[in-house]
Motif scaffolding. Structure first.
Motif, PDB file in Angstrom:
ATOM      1  N   ALA A 116       0.836  -1.217   0.000  1.00 22.05           N
ATOM      2  CA  ALA A 116       0.000   0.000   0.000  1.00 22.05           C
ATOM      3  C   ALA A 116       0.866   1.262   0.000  1.00 22.05           C
ATOM      4  O   ALA A 116       0.514   2.265  -0.635  1.00 22.05           O
ATOM      5  CB  ALA A 116      -0.926  -0.010   1.215  1.00 22.05           C
ATOM      6  N   GLU A 117       2.001   1.215   0.711  1.00 21.28           N
ATOM      7  CA  GLU A 117       2.886   2.388   0.777  1.00 21.28           C
ATOM      8  C   GLU A 117       3.601   2.642  -0.549  1.00 21.28           C
ATOM      9  O   GLU A 117       3.897   3.772  -0.904  1.00 21.28           O
ATOM     10  CB  GLU A 117       3.939   2.183   1.874  1.00 21.28           C
ATOM     11  N   LYS A 118       3.902   1.561  -1.270  1.00 21.19           N
ATOM     12  CA  LYS A 118       4.723   1.695  -2.481  1.00 21.19           C
ATOM     13  C   LYS A 118       3.931   1.838  -3.774  1.00 21.19           C
ATOM     14  O   LYS A 118       4.488   2.204  -4.792  1.00 21.19           O
ATOM     15  CB  LYS A 118       5.640   0.458  -2.629  1.00 21.19           C
ATOM     16  N   CYS A 119       2.624   1.526  -3.727  1.00 22.82           N
ATOM     17  CA  CYS A 119       1.875   1.430  -4.982  1.00 22.82           C
ATOM     18  C   CYS A 119       0.694   2.393  -5.107  1.00 22.82           C
ATOM     19  O   CYS A 119       0.202   2.921  -4.117  1.00 22.82           O
ATOM     20  CB  CYS A 119       1.358   0.000  -5.153  1.00 22.82           C
ATOM     21  N   VAL A 120       0.280   2.553  -6.357  1.00 18.72           N
ATOM     22  CA  VAL A 120      -0.897   3.377  -6.671  1.00 18.72           C
ATOM     23  C   VAL A 120      -1.695   2.711  -7.791  1.00 18.72           C
ATOM     24  O   VAL A 120      -1.214   1.788  -8.451  1.00 18.72           O
ATOM     25  CB  VAL A 120      -0.496   4.797  -7.148  1.00 18.72           C
ATOM     26  N   ASN A 121      -2.906   3.212  -7.984  1.00 23.27           N
ATOM     27  CA  ASN A 121      -3.676   2.862  -9.180  1.00 23.27           C
ATOM     28  C   ASN A 121      -3.098   3.723 -10.312  1.00 23.27           C
ATOM     29  O   ASN A 121      -3.125   4.952 -10.225  1.00 23.27           O
ATOM     30  CB  ASN A 121      -5.156   3.196  -8.953  1.00 23.27           C
ATOM     31  N   ARG A 126      -3.861   7.325  -7.301  1.00 28.97           N
ATOM     32  CA  ARG A 126      -4.216   7.305  -5.880  1.00 28.97           C
ATOM     33  C   ARG A 126      -3.737   6.008  -5.224  1.00 28.97           C
ATOM     34  O   ARG A 126      -3.784   4.951  -5.838  1.00 28.97           O
ATOM     35  CB  ARG A 126      -5.733   7.436  -5.704  1.00 28.97           C
ATOM     36  N   PRO A 127      -3.314   6.108  -3.951  1.00 29.91           N
ATOM     37  CA  PRO A 127      -2.864   4.887  -3.257  1.00 29.91           C
ATOM     38  C   PRO A 127      -4.041   4.021  -2.815  1.00 29.91           C
ATOM     39  O   PRO A 127      -5.142   4.528  -2.618  1.00 29.91           O
ATOM     40  CB  PRO A 127      -2.114   5.437  -2.036  1.00 29.91           C
ATOM     41  N   TYR A 128      -3.779   2.745  -2.695  1.00 30.23           N
ATOM     42  CA  TYR A 128      -4.787   1.819  -2.171  1.00 30.23           C
ATOM     43  C   TYR A 128      -4.665   1.751  -0.651  1.00 30.23           C
ATOM     44  O   TYR A 128      -3.587   1.950  -0.101  1.00 30.23           O
ATOM     45  CB  TYR A 128      -4.567   0.414  -2.740  1.00 30.23           C
ATOM     46  N   THR A 129      -5.771   1.439   0.022  1.00 28.59           N
ATOM     47  CA  THR A 129      -5.721   1.275   1.478  1.00 28.59           C
ATOM     48  C   THR A 129      -5.120  -0.093   1.803  1.00 28.59           C
ATOM     49  O   THR A 129      -5.151  -1.004   0.969  1.00 28.59           O
ATOM     50  CB  THR A 129      -7.128   1.346   2.094  1.00 28.59           C
ATOM     51  N   VAL A 130      -4.604  -0.225   3.025  1.00 29.41           N
ATOM     52  CA  VAL A 130      -4.004  -1.498   3.455  1.00 29.41           C
ATOM     53  C   VAL A 130      -5.067  -2.601   3.451  1.00 29.41           C
ATOM     54  O   VAL A 130      -4.813  -3.716   2.996  1.00 29.41           O
ATOM     55  CB  VAL A 130      -3.380  -1.359   4.864  1.00 29.41           C
ATOM     56  N   SER A 131      -6.274  -2.278   3.938  1.00 27.53           N
ATOM     57  CA  SER A 131      -7.330  -3.303   4.005  1.00 27.53           C
ATOM     58  C   SER A 131      -7.725  -3.783   2.609  1.00 27.53           C
ATOM     59  O   SER A 131      -8.040  -4.963   2.412  1.00 27.53           O
ATOM     60  CB  SER A 131      -8.553  -2.774   4.750  1.00 27.53           C
TER      61      SER A 131
END
Length: 250
Positions: A116-121, A126-131
């Motif tokens: 989640a910290e390293k990636c985006v759509n 926008r970043p994805y949430t951890v859940s």
């Protein structure tokens, strides 16, 4: 050995045993709980923080110490610290089923957090949430490997998730300044490593701001340092090029 006197027997109750079979014999080392995985991931560098004692045992719980001859035949050395390192690296961590399950669940969460910290759509930036990443990992039935670091596994997860969802490593934003003499030539070499050129100014020197895949950073850094003999400069403007707000998966 004094370590097994009643006064400090308690110290070894909070022990994590790492076991290894070599040359037909069993060898064990006594470690502090939670430190074995930290050592294997590279987070812990101090061996004394991991080992309760630099002694090699045949059975930690019974306090049976391995014979020097057996160690020498099996490991080719009598250096206990070196042998402990080998067992730490390749041995099997002995934990209860409950502890193992708890450890794997924690690693699963840690891997999802790194992703989640390293990636985006890539479409929305926008970043994805951890859940959301955790849910996606469950959907692809990702199985955590206790012997591999969470960082290594996060990269593997990113590769696997790309097959089922829009995800990519967030781009880094860099600014580099190159001497005019090397500017044009070096720009051609750097072009394949750049994703997007945001600005370019060529006056007395070439100044560029661009987005790159984080995996190319080291190559770009080395290229600029070597080709300009230290006269060029490279600055990281942002580690992640992302839009505000979290990505939602409808």
């Amino acid at each position: 050995m004094s370590i097994f006197t009643p006064t400090n027997q308690i110290r070894l109750t909070n022990v994590a045993v790492v076991r290894m079979k070599k040359g037909g014999k069993r060898f064990e080392i006594a470690c502090y709980k939670n430190k074995v995985m930290s050592w294997r991931s590279g987070a812990e560098k101090d061996l004394d923080e991991v080992l309760q004692t630099h002694t090699v045992f045949t059975n930690v719980s019974k306090g049976q110490v391995a014979k020097k001859d057996d160690l020498s035949k099996s490991f080719g050395t009598e250096d206990l610290t070196e042998i402990c390192k080998q067992i730490l690296a390749k041995g099997e961590l002995q934990v209860s089923d409950k502890e193992r399950q708890s450890q794997l669940e924690q690693m699963f969460r840690d891997i999802a957090t790194i992703v989640a910290e390293k990636c985006v759509n890539p479409e929305t930036k926008r970043p994805y949430t951890v859940s959301l990443i955790e849910r996606a990992m469950k959907d692809i039935h990702y199985s955590v490997k206790a012997s591999k670091s969470t960082k290594q596994q996060a990269l593997e997860v990113i590769r696997q998730l790309k097959e089922s969802m829009q995800i990519q490593r967030a781009h880094m934003r860099l600014r580099f300044i190159l001497p005019a003499k090397e500017g044009k030539r070096l720009k051609e070499k750097l072009k394949p490593l750049m994703k997007v050129v945001e600005s370019e100014d060529f006056d007395d020197q070439l100044e560029m701001v661009c987005l790159i895949d984080p995996g190319c950073f080291r190559e770009i850094d080395e290229l600029i340092r070597c080709e300009t003999k230290g006269k060029g400069s490279l600055e990281v403007l942002s580690l992640k090029d992302v839009e505000e707000g979290d990505e939602k998966l409808e």
